[in-house]
Write a protein that holds these residues in place. Structure first.
Motif, PDB file in Angstrom:
ATOM      1  N   LEU A 112     -75.298   5.306 -40.267  1.00 39.31           N
ATOM      2  CA  LEU A 112     -74.375   4.275 -39.794  1.00 39.31           C
ATOM      3  C   LEU A 112     -72.924   4.708 -39.983  1.00 39.31           C
ATOM      4  N   LEU A 113     -72.633   5.325 -41.128  1.00 41.11           N
ATOM      5  CA  LEU A 113     -71.269   5.775 -41.390  1.00 41.11           C
ATOM      6  C   LEU A 113     -70.837   6.839 -40.393  1.00 41.11           C
ATOM      7  N   LEU A 114     -71.711   7.806 -40.137  1.00 41.85           N
ATOM      8  CA  LEU A 114     -71.378   8.874 -39.191  1.00 41.85           C
ATOM      9  C   LEU A 114     -71.215   8.334 -37.780  1.00 41.85           C
ATOM     10  N   LEU A 115     -72.027   7.353 -37.428  1.00 40.90           N
ATOM     11  CA  LEU A 115     -71.882   6.723 -36.117  1.00 40.90           C
ATOM     12  C   LEU A 115     -70.533   6.031 -35.991  1.00 40.90           C
ATOM     13  N   SER A 116     -70.124   5.343 -37.061  1.00 40.34           N
ATOM     14  CA  SER A 116     -68.840   4.638 -37.013  1.00 40.34           C
ATOM     15  C   SER A 116     -67.668   5.611 -36.934  1.00 40.34           C
ATOM     16  N   TRP A 117     -67.847   6.797 -37.497  1.00 37.28           N
ATOM     17  CA  TRP A 117     -66.802   7.823 -37.430  1.00 37.28           C
ATOM     18  C   TRP A 117     -66.822   8.603 -36.119  1.00 37.28           C
ATOM     19  N   GLY A 118     -67.909   8.446 -35.363  1.00 35.68           N
ATOM     20  CA  GLY A 118     -68.048   9.226 -34.148  1.00 35.68           C
ATOM     21  C   GLY A 118     -68.448  10.662 -34.407  1.00 35.68           C
ATOM     22  N   SER A 119     -69.037  10.921 -35.589  1.00 33.98           N
ATOM     23  CA  SER A 119     -69.411  12.292 -35.943  1.00 33.98           C
ATOM     24  C   SER A 119     -70.663  12.756 -35.220  1.00 33.98           C
ATOM     25  N   ILE A 120     -71.461  11.804 -34.752  1.00 32.34           N
ATOM     26  CA  ILE A 120     -72.687  12.173 -34.038  1.00 32.34           C
ATOM     27  C   ILE A 120     -72.714  11.424 -32.715  1.00 32.34           C
ATOM     28  N   TYR A 178     -67.356   2.671 -50.137  1.00 27.92           N
ATOM     29  CA  TYR A 178     -65.943   2.847 -50.479  1.00 27.92           C
ATOM     30  C   TYR A 178     -65.157   3.452 -49.320  1.00 27.92           C
ATOM     31  N   VAL A 179     -65.784   4.375 -48.599  1.00 27.01           N
ATOM     32  CA  VAL A 179     -65.058   5.075 -47.531  1.00 27.01           C
ATOM     33  C   VAL A 179     -65.277   4.434 -46.159  1.00 27.01           C
ATOM     34  N   ALA A 180     -66.180   3.448 -46.052  1.00 29.18           N
ATOM     35  CA  ALA A 180     -66.479   2.831 -44.758  1.00 29.18           C
ATOM     36  C   ALA A 180     -65.407   1.818 -44.384  1.00 29.18           C
ATOM     37  N   ASP A 181     -65.245   1.587 -43.066  1.00 33.06           N
ATOM     38  CA  ASP A 181     -64.333   0.547 -42.620  1.00 33.06           C
ATOM     39  C   ASP A 181     -64.986  -0.819 -42.798  1.00 33.06           C
ATOM     40  N   ASN A 182     -64.236  -1.877 -42.501  1.00 26.66           N
ATOM     41  CA  ASN A 182     -64.710  -3.231 -42.799  1.00 26.66           C
ATOM     42  C   ASN A 182     -65.988  -3.586 -42.050  1.00 26.66           C
ATOM     43  N   GLN A 183     -66.049  -3.267 -40.765  1.00 24.70           N
ATOM     44  CA  GLN A 183     -67.229  -3.618 -39.980  1.00 24.70           C
ATOM     45  C   GLN A 183     -68.454  -2.834 -40.443  1.00 24.70           C
ATOM     46  N   THR A 184     -68.270  -1.543 -40.669  1.00 22.59           N
ATOM     47  CA  THR A 184     -69.389  -0.723 -41.149  1.00 22.59           C
ATOM     48  C   THR A 184     -69.827  -1.168 -42.538  1.00 22.59           C
ATOM     49  N   LEU A 185     -68.847  -1.543 -43.364  1.00 20.77           N
ATOM     50  CA  LEU A 185     -69.164  -2.026 -44.708  1.00 20.77           C
ATOM     51  C   LEU A 185     -70.011  -3.285 -44.653  1.00 20.77           C
ATOM     52  N   ARG A 186     -69.667  -4.196 -43.752  1.00 21.02           N
ATOM     53  CA  ARG A 186     -70.456  -5.427 -43.611  1.00 21.02           C
ATOM     54  C   ARG A 186     -71.864  -5.111 -43.093  1.00 21.02           C
ATOM     55  N   ASP A 187     -71.948  -4.227 -42.099  1.00 26.86           N
ATOM     56  CA  ASP A 187     -73.259  -3.855 -41.552  1.00 26.86           C
ATOM     57  C   ASP A 187     -74.153  -3.244 -42.631  1.00 26.86           C
ATOM     58  N   ILE A 188     -73.584  -2.342 -43.433  1.00 30.68           N
ATOM     59  CA  ILE A 188     -74.363  -1.680 -44.481  1.00 30.68           C
ATOM     60  C   ILE A 188     -74.773  -2.676 -45.556  1.00 30.68           C
ATOM     61  N   ALA A 189     -73.855  -3.599 -45.923  1.00 29.81           N
ATOM     62  CA  ALA A 189     -74.152  -4.569 -46.972  1.00 29.81           C
ATOM     63  C   ALA A 189     -75.309  -5.481 -46.565  1.00 29.81           C
ATOM     64  N   LEU A 190     -75.242  -6.017 -45.342  1.00 30.48           N
ATOM     65  CA  LEU A 190     -76.328  -6.880 -44.874  1.00 30.48           C
ATOM     66  C   LEU A 190     -77.619  -6.084 -44.703  1.00 30.48           C
ATOM     67  N   TRP A 191     -77.486  -4.868 -44.208  1.00 28.29           N
ATOM     68  CA  TRP A 191     -78.653  -4.042 -43.939  1.00 28.29           C
ATOM     69  C   TRP A 191     -79.352  -3.623 -45.232  1.00 28.29           C
ATOM     70  N   SER A 192     -78.572  -3.357 -46.281  1.00 28.87           N
ATOM     71  CA  SER A 192     -79.161  -2.920 -47.545  1.00 28.87           C
ATOM     72  C   SER A 192     -79.906  -4.062 -48.252  1.00 28.87           C
ATOM     73  N   MET A 193     -79.594  -5.324 -47.899  1.00 29.23           N
ATOM     74  CA  MET A 193     -80.312  -6.464 -48.472  1.00 29.23           C
ATOM     75  C   MET A 193     -81.523  -6.863 -47.631  1.00 29.23           C
ATOM     76  N   GLY A 194     -81.700  -6.228 -46.497  1.00 27.96           N
ATOM     77  CA  GLY A 194     -82.812  -6.556 -45.622  1.00 27.96           C
ATOM     78  C   GLY A 194     -82.451  -7.677 -44.684  1.00 27.96           C
ATOM     79  N   SER A 195     -82.213  -7.359 -43.436  1.00 24.80           N
ATOM     80  CA  SER A 195     -81.817  -8.372 -42.463  1.00 24.80           C
ATOM     81  C   SER A 195     -82.508  -8.102 -41.136  1.00 24.80           C
ATOM     82  N   LEU A 196     -82.985  -9.164 -40.517  1.00 27.69           N
ATOM     83  CA  LEU A 196     -83.670  -9.048 -39.237  1.00 27.69           C
ATOM     84  C   LEU A 196     -82.861  -9.647 -38.103  1.00 27.69           C
TER      85      LEU A 196
END
Length: 345
Positions: A112-120, A178-196
């Motif tokens: 998700l982080l690499l996608l948000s950076w456009g690395s892949i 820590y290094v993610a932007d706000n939107q990616t941070l929210r996506d990762i936070a919800l995703w790490s808790m399990g969200s459908l």
């Protein structure tokens, strides 16, 4: 007595399938807007001309995809847990407890982080599952290597290795946050808790195919898993290539966990609880346990998702919190039973 047990088994699968259909329709009907059973069923048929357009959109574009994703991911997690417990020959083995889910979560978060950076340059459906699969595979291989010696598998070392992997994954996830932007941070936070939430048809197709293939794979190797329960030496005497079987189970389990975690985040305890419920119902034979676990996993996760959406409505809890609340007491009960068994020995 054996005949009556087989007779009761023959009624289990139809009853569970009916229960899954009922729970699935209930999942479509309940939520922030209560739609009702008849309206939900009508919206799923070609005869939905009388259904209001906004109700039809809620059912077909939001709740139906979410329910299908629940079913497929529940089946994936349950079958992965069954394979893990068969591989390590221990009821405490679970993709979450031994760190496999943590590795998959870390890999997916990195994707998700690499996608948000456009690395892949890749779509969400294919890039994040690939990263999650790699993370799950590395974690599984690490646990297997550390916990297995010439004398067999050590559950204590395996659990300690899982704790280490979970701690490292947590630290790495903190760094990513820590290094993610706000939107990616929210996506990762919800995703790490399990969200459908936000289920897509691409995720549904991917998890559906994976769940079907994994269940068929596990069922085809049910006799090998049964032989493995007797011990590695005994299974080898029966003509089974134990080392090849272990490697195959590791890769397939990692793939299943990677796909499940990439689609819905970290949902724990399903792979631990469901195989035990299956054994209580039908015994340890994997020819019955594998398909039974798939149905039970789909049923349990769909029920958990209903609770997550209803308990604090109109808001909703991450489904991973609900499964943890259900699974953690069950895990403690298992530990108490294991302790009693050791004391009696």
């Amino acid at each position: 007595m054996q005949a009556s047990f087989r007779s009761s088994q023959s009624h289990v699968f139809p009853a569970l399938i009916v229960a899954l259909v009922v729970v699935g329709v209930t999942s479509i009907a309940v939520g922030q807007w209560q739609l009702g059973w008849l309206t939900s069923l009508q919206s799923l048929t070609p005869w939905h001309d009388n259904v209001e357009p906004h109700v039809l959109a809620i059912v077909q574009q939001v709740r139906l995809p979410r329910t299908l994703l629940c079913i497929f991911i529940g089946a994936l997690l349950a079958v992965c847990g069954t394979l893990m417990q068969g591989l390590f020959r221990n009821p405490l083995a679970d993709p979450g407890i031994i760190g496999v889910s943590g590795g998959a979560s870390l890999g997916g978060a990195l994707g998700l982080l690499l996608l948000s950076w456009g690395s892949i340059e890749a779509s969400f459906v294919f890039s994040v599952p690939a990263f999650a699969f790699i993370g799950a595979l590395l974690a599984t291989l690490f646990v297997y290597r550390i916990g297995t010696t010439a004398m067999g598998s050590s559950v204590t070392i395996m659990l300690l290795a899982g704790i280490a992997i979970s701690a490292l994954s947590g630290a790495a996830l903190g760094l990513i946050n820590y290094v993610a932007d706000n939107q990616t941070l929210r996506d990762i936070a919800l995703w790490s808790m399990g969200s459908l939430t936000g289920a897509t048809w691409g995720q549904i197709v991917l998890t559906g195919i994976a769940a079907c293939l994994l269940t068929v794979f596990a069922y085809q190797r049910a006799r090998h898993l049964n032989a493995l329960l007797l011990g590695e030496n005994e299974a080898a005497y029966l003509g089974i290539d134990v080392h090849h079987l272990k490697r195959l189970l590791i890769v397939v389990t990692a793939a299943g966990m990677g796909i499940a975690v990439s689609a819905a985040g970290l949902i724990g305890f399903v792979g631990l609880v469901i195989p035990h419920i299956g054994r209580l119902i039908a015994g340890p034979d994997h020819r019955t346990l594998v398909p039974l676990s798939a149905i039970l996993g789909a049923l349990l996760l769909t029920l958990a998702d209903i609770v997550a959406r209803v308990i604090v409505a109109p808001a909703e809890l991450p489904v991973g919190i609900i499964t943890a609340l259900m699974g953690a007491p069950f895990f403690l009960w298992l530990l108490i039973q294991q302790r009693k068994a050791v004391v009696h020995e």
